[in-house]
Design a protein around this motif. Sequence first.
Motif, PDB file in Angstrom:
ATOM      1  N   HIS A 196     -14.906 -11.804  12.856  1.00 50.38           N
ATOM      2  CA  HIS A 196     -14.735 -10.881  11.630  1.00 50.38           C
ATOM      3  C   HIS A 196     -15.073 -11.589  10.393  1.00 50.38           C
ATOM      4  O   HIS A 196     -15.244 -10.985   9.375  1.00 50.38           O
ATOM      5  N   PHE A 197     -14.720 -12.893  10.411  1.00 49.73           N
ATOM      6  CA  PHE A 197     -14.694 -13.692   8.937  1.00 49.73           C
ATOM      7  C   PHE A 197     -16.170 -14.455   9.180  1.00 49.73           C
ATOM      8  O   PHE A 197     -16.274 -15.325   9.988  1.00 49.73           O
ATOM      9  N   ALA A 198     -16.824 -14.461   7.709  1.00 51.32           N
ATOM     10  CA  ALA A 198     -18.113 -15.084   7.715  1.00 51.32           C
ATOM     11  C   ALA A 198     -17.942 -16.603   8.020  1.00 51.32           C
ATOM     12  O   ALA A 198     -18.902 -17.404   8.548  1.00 51.32           O
ATOM     13  N   PRO A 199     -16.776 -17.331   7.300  1.00 50.90           N
ATOM     14  CA  PRO A 199     -16.780 -18.554   7.399  1.00 50.90           C
ATOM     15  C   PRO A 199     -16.774 -19.088   9.023  1.00 50.90           C
ATOM     16  O   PRO A 199     -17.140 -20.176   9.367  1.00 50.90           O
ATOM     17  N   ALA A 200     -15.899 -18.282   9.680  1.00 50.92           N
ATOM     18  CA  ALA A 200     -15.710 -18.649  11.086  1.00 50.92           C
ATOM     19  C   ALA A 200     -17.230 -18.425  11.738  1.00 50.92           C
ATOM     20  O   ALA A 200     -17.452 -19.415  12.590  1.00 50.92           O
ATOM     21  N   GLN A 201     -17.952 -17.521  11.472  1.00 52.03           N
ATOM     22  CA  GLN A 201     -19.157 -17.530  12.144  1.00 52.03           C
ATOM     23  C   GLN A 201     -19.923 -18.329  11.912  1.00 52.03           C
ATOM     24  O   GLN A 201     -20.608 -18.616  12.665  1.00 52.03           O
ATOM     25  N   ALA A 202     -20.094 -18.751  10.607  1.00 53.76           N
ATOM     26  CA  ALA A 202     -20.827 -19.962  10.132  1.00 53.76           C
ATOM     27  C   ALA A 202     -20.470 -21.295  10.750  1.00 53.76           C
ATOM     28  O   ALA A 202     -21.444 -21.914  11.288  1.00 53.76           O
TER      29      ALA A 202
END
Length: 433
Positions: free
Chosen positions: A131-137
């Motif tokens: 759910h966290f964009a930096p983690a997904q990046a």
Amino acid sequence: MILRASLLHAVGEGPLEARLEGWSDGGLFIESGRIADVGPFAEVRARHPEAPLRRLEGGLLLPGFVDAHVHFPQTGVIGALGLDLLDWLERVTLPAEARFADEAYARREAQTFLRALVRSGTTRALVFGSHFAPAQAALFEEAAALGFPLTSGLATGDRNLRPELHTTPERAYAENRALIERYHGQGGLRYAVTPRFALAASEALLEVSGALLREHPDLHLQTHLNENPREIEAVARLFPAAHDYLDVYDRFGLLGPRAVFAHDVHPNPRELERLAASAAWVAHCPSSNAFLGSGLFPMRAHLEAGVRFALGSDVGAGTRFSLLGEAMDAYKTQRLRADGVNLPAAALLWLATRAGAAALGQPGEAGGLEPDRSADLVWLRPPPGSTLEAVLAQADGPDRALGAAFALAREDAVAAVWIRGRLVYQRGMLQAE
Ligand code: GUN
Ligand code: ZN
């Protein structure tokens, strides 16, 4: 390079039409990351006399497995016993996913996750994101560094999760757009719009998901569908105007050939008809369905309605990354149903390879050993002294050998993995082994 090995793949148009094809002394010629020639070793060798040769003695060389549904932030929750879907989410899984707000932690977990896929023989996957964009990046970046052809996207929800996991429709749109621009189409990376499930989505969030798909028609979509009776009732209460669970997604334009709906354990006939008409895919996740007590997948109803399905490990509700184990659980699930489909080894291998490639929109690219495909390969070779080694030594033919592999092979039986012709894993290459 030529790999000399016992080769096997599943060919055909569907699980029930699938048959095994292979060569016990086979040759596979790889050029520029692609399979350029395949057949009996002596013939392949004669056509490419100068090519360097690697001999893979014993075991089986198969196309890499394709996982149609697996969760990036859930490696650490595998094996959390005693709960059904909604309690498992609330008590165990959503708290674990909240830790991915910490980017450094998320990056380490991305490495662990990708390594777990590869060492299980999985060479492509549709991955439910954080759910966290930096983690997904971080997940996209680690996949690019490994050369792993990842399809994934930011998981989104704006109600019924935990406050730290909630987004807003506006933020979901902006973060999705930024991730799509940065990663979609880079190397082997592809983007999937990923609303978590209807229960966690407002109408506005589903509207945003549909808008993203309209703006980028080559994106994928993944979500959950008809997993658990309590979940299905809750969705019906939240969306009283919808005919049924699938209709919630349908109303926002989320169905289509690039959409993958995980589970579908409890569909109604109308939903099966709509899934078939829209050419959408279902990801069947048998170990998860047993683990959470969600139910026994109605495979025959899917086949009769013409709904296509592939296999998903669904880690962390699924109990391991290995699609060999998942295939065996799919087999057992059908044995437990009165109307169960009797799945031969060819069907199981087809589901673990070719079906996943097609579900990911890559039907000609992966999932088989035909020339022109990406050289995505897994060499199963049981460790010396293992039970699998003993059983394979007695197997009289490919069906029995594969059956033994589905029953017994897990990550310790994976000796080497190639993705796009590059050796990405070899047993013993990691210090811990
Ligand atoms: N439905 C919504 N989220 C999830 C999840 O993380 N796992 C499973 N199995 N079902 C879900
Ligand atoms: Zn899932």
